[in-house]
Write a protein that holds these residues in place. Structure first.
Motif, PDB file in Angstrom:
ATOM      1  N   GLY A  52      -8.253  -2.813 -12.105  1.00 24.44           N
ATOM      2  CA  GLY A  52      -7.296  -2.430 -11.790  1.00 24.44           C
ATOM      3  C   GLY A  52      -7.422  -1.271 -10.418  1.00 24.44           C
ATOM      4  O   GLY A  52      -7.087  -0.258 -10.524  1.00 24.44           O
ATOM      5  N   GLU A  53      -7.878  -1.942  -9.253  1.00 24.61           N
ATOM      6  CA  GLU A  53      -8.195  -1.033  -8.142  1.00 24.61           C
ATOM      7  C   GLU A  53      -7.382  -1.064  -7.238  1.00 24.61           C
ATOM      8  O   GLU A  53      -6.713  -2.415  -6.688  1.00 24.61           O
ATOM      9  CB  GLU A  53      -9.836  -1.744  -7.711  1.00 24.61           C
ATOM     10  N   HIS A  54      -6.966   0.259  -6.293  1.00 23.36           N
ATOM     11  CA  HIS A  54      -6.103   0.223  -5.408  1.00 23.36           C
ATOM     12  C   HIS A  54      -4.601  -0.015  -5.823  1.00 23.36           C
ATOM     13  O   HIS A  54      -4.064  -0.774  -4.804  1.00 23.36           O
ATOM     14  CB  HIS A  54      -6.495  -0.482  -4.087  1.00 23.36           C
ATOM     15  N   ASP A  56      -3.153   2.066  -7.899  1.00 20.64           N
ATOM     16  CA  ASP A  56      -2.462   3.244  -8.651  1.00 20.64           C
ATOM     17  C   ASP A  56      -1.478   3.758  -7.577  1.00 20.64           C
ATOM     18  O   ASP A  56      -0.333   4.246  -7.931  1.00 20.64           O
ATOM     19  CB  ASP A  56      -3.396   4.374  -8.955  1.00 20.64           C
ATOM     20  N   TYR A  57      -1.732   3.867  -6.218  1.00 17.11           N
ATOM     21  CA  TYR A  57      -0.708   4.318  -5.138  1.00 17.11           C
ATOM     22  C   TYR A  57       0.450   3.302  -4.837  1.00 17.11           C
ATOM     23  O   TYR A  57       0.968   3.573  -4.082  1.00 17.11           O
ATOM     24  CB  TYR A  57      -1.518   4.961  -3.930  1.00 17.11           C
ATOM     25  N   ALA A 187      -5.192   9.652  -1.976  1.00 20.33           N
ATOM     26  CA  ALA A 187      -5.668   8.753  -3.085  1.00 20.33           C
ATOM     27  C   ALA A 187      -4.656   8.831  -4.051  1.00 20.33           C
ATOM     28  O   ALA A 187      -3.685   9.647  -4.077  1.00 20.33           O
ATOM     29  CB  ALA A 187      -6.947   9.640  -3.839  1.00 20.33           C
ATOM     30  N   GLY A 188      -4.576   7.740  -5.089  1.00 21.49           N
ATOM     31  CA  GLY A 188      -3.751   7.579  -5.893  1.00 21.49           C
ATOM     32  C   GLY A 188      -4.017   8.799  -7.020  1.00 21.49           C
ATOM     33  O   GLY A 188      -4.791   9.662  -6.907  1.00 21.49           O
ATOM     34  N   LEU A 189      -3.399   8.751  -8.318  1.00 19.63           N
ATOM     35  CA  LEU A 189      -3.434   9.660  -9.531  1.00 19.63           C
ATOM     36  C   LEU A 189      -4.420   9.264 -10.404  1.00 19.63           C
ATOM     37  O   LEU A 189      -4.615   9.933 -11.527  1.00 19.63           O
ATOM     38  CB  LEU A 189      -2.171   9.964  -9.900  1.00 19.63           C
ATOM     39  N   MET A 190      -4.925   8.017 -10.527  1.00 17.28           N
ATOM     40  CA  MET A 190      -5.826   7.679 -11.544  1.00 17.28           C
ATOM     41  C   MET A 190      -6.900   8.308 -11.824  1.00 17.28           C
ATOM     42  O   MET A 190      -7.147   8.726 -13.216  1.00 17.28           O
ATOM     43  CB  MET A 190      -6.510   6.319 -11.058  1.00 17.28           C
ATOM     44  N   ASP A 191      -7.646   8.822 -10.908  1.00 15.64           N
ATOM     45  CA  ASP A 191      -8.911   9.762 -11.260  1.00 15.64           C
ATOM     46  C   ASP A 191      -8.657  10.978 -12.075  1.00 15.64           C
ATOM     47  O   ASP A 191      -9.341  11.450 -12.994  1.00 15.64           O
ATOM     48  CB  ASP A 191      -9.771  10.022  -9.886  1.00 15.64           C
ATOM     49  N   TYR A 240      -9.812   4.257   3.438  1.00 17.56           N
ATOM     50  CA  TYR A 240      -8.852   4.047   2.309  1.00 17.56           C
ATOM     51  C   TYR A 240      -7.464   4.638   2.608  1.00 17.56           C
ATOM     52  O   TYR A 240      -6.522   3.821   2.337  1.00 17.56           O
ATOM     53  CB  TYR A 240      -9.623   5.332   1.244  1.00 17.56           C
ATOM     54  N   GLY A 349     -14.070   1.661  -8.128  1.00 16.23           N
ATOM     55  CA  GLY A 349     -13.498   2.936  -7.332  1.00 16.23           C
ATOM     56  C   GLY A 349     -12.732   2.276  -6.217  1.00 16.23           C
ATOM     57  O   GLY A 349     -12.693   1.067  -6.150  1.00 16.23           O
ATOM     58  N   GLY A 350     -12.814   3.305  -5.042  1.00 21.21           N
ATOM     59  CA  GLY A 350     -12.243   2.786  -3.930  1.00 21.21           C
ATOM     60  C   GLY A 350     -13.003   2.007  -3.024  1.00 21.21           C
ATOM     61  O   GLY A 350     -12.438   1.365  -2.094  1.00 21.21           O
TER      62      GLY A 350
END
Ligand code: GLA
Length: 386
Positions: A52-54, A56-57, A187-191, A240, A349-350
């Protein structure tokens, strides 16, 4: 909202807020005067993202697992307005300081700390000066959520030191604002969510559309090697942010608020309406959300080969459609896929450098990683999950 947790405020006759009052317990000896807490510690783990990469945003789905590695921040109050930071991490500078209220970016790791104090003050938190000792067992910049772990650990430490009332959702927001608005990585909120809510033995299915979370147990038969490629790309933040802009551009082009709104439309029809490379970017995001759901189903029935195939196709999609892989990551993934014990592998990750995941049967990950690393000279095994 933020407020002082322990000290109820007294109104003075002018109606203005006066100094905080110190509450005394009747059991304490006369003359006892508690001091404000002068030391505190905050900790937060890094993460891998199973798949599930990229997404989250793009209001999509992610499936992170917390690592046993993370960041610890010890803080001690000072009597001035200075934030003084020292770290044992492999970064430059090892020591730095700034004045609260005068946070300015300098392009170093310490911007994460400045971003945190700026974001807290923007929410009306009253901070005093502090000394912070930052130690990290997590490699920085390796795609393992180190920025979020640092920010979350620092917010937790400052919450304790200054008695701030902040729940987990607010901690996530402060850490996220530090990254997006101060550091400038959109970045999104996942991390942040993975660092706050993640556990080592479980994957956390997060739906970024409504922030709902479901814990998904990792089958006992599964193990993952996390291997750092040893490469970091300077333009990672720019690359990114560019991907994120492309997703926003595609959504505008299609007249939807987010790419998640497209999940029930026929994929080919959607893609036909987009110019390259937006069609490929959107194909990655839409198919990756499907892969996350399929991965959860595979975990539930303990279908390792299905999970492995999903990791492989996620990597292909990140490489060919989303264009965030690098020759080093591709080589590591290729070497991993070549190993007899590995059932699936992908960048984590990214992208633009960082680490890969290799899926094996339990007990096999370490020896697989050794074999892979013998053929790839600059990387290292960072962790075995769980
Ligand atoms: C980075 C970002 C996350 C997420 C991943 C890619 O780790 O911080 O928000 O977008 O990249 O999935």
């Amino acid at each position: 909202m933020l407020s002082a947790r322990r000290w109820p405020r007294k109104q003075n006759p002018s109606g203005r807020i006066a100094e905080p009052v110190v509450l005394r317990s009747p059991n304490l000896p006369a003359g006892y005067r508690p001091r404000a807490m002068r030391r505190a510690t905050g900790q937060a783990p890094g993460r891998i993202n199973l798949i599930g990469e990229h997404t989250d945003y793009n209001d999509g789905l992610v499936l992170p697992v917390a690592l046993g590695l993370g960041v610890t921040v010890g803080v001690r109050g000072r009597d001035d307005r200075t934030a003084h930071l020292v770290t044992d991490a492999d970064v430059e500078p090892r020591e730095t300081w700034f004045v609260l209220g005068e946070e300015r970016r300098d392009g170093t790791w310490a911007d994460r700390a400045r971003g945190v104090t700026a974001a807290l003050q923007a929410r009306a938190a009253i901070l005093g000066g502090f000394d912070a000792e930052i130690s990290s067992t997590l490699p920085l910049g390796a795609g393992l959520g180190s920025s979020a772990a640092l920010a979350v650990a620092l917010v937790r430490a400052l919450r304790e030191l200054f008695g701030l009332v902040l729940d987990d959702a607010e901690i996530a927001q402060v850490a996220h604002t530090a990254e997006t608005e101060f550091v400038g990585a959109r970045a999104g909120l996942m991390d942040q969510l993975a660092s706050i809510h993640g556990r080592r033995s479980e994957a956390l299915l997060i739906d970024l559309r409504d922030l709902s979370r479901i814990r998904v147990a990792l089958p006992l038969a599964l193990e993952l090697a996390v291997i750092d490629s040893g490469t970091r790309h300077e333009h990672a933040t720019g690359g990114y942010n560019r991907r994120r802009e492309e997703c926003e551009e595609a959504a505008r082009h299609l007249g939807v608020d987010s790419l998640r709104d497209l999940e029930h439309r026929p994929l080919e029809e959607v893609l036909e309406r987009l110019p390259p490379p937006l069609d490929r970017r959107v194909r990655h995001v839409i198919t990756e959300n499907v892969r996350v759901r399929d991965a959860v189903a595979a975990l539930r029935v303990r279908d390792m080969s299905k999970l492995g195939a999903l990791l492989d196709s996620s990597h292909r999609s990140l490489r060919d459609d989303y264009d965030v892989s690098t020759p080093e990551l591709d080589r590591l993934v290729h070497l991993a896929r070549d190993d007899r014990a590995v059932q699936g592998a992908r960048l984590v990750g990214g992208g633009f450098g960082g680490s890969i995941l290799a899926l094996t049967e339990r007990g096999e990950a370490e020896s697989a990683a050794e074999r892979i690393l013998r053929r790839y000279d600059r990387g290292r095994l960072v962790a075995i999950v769980p």
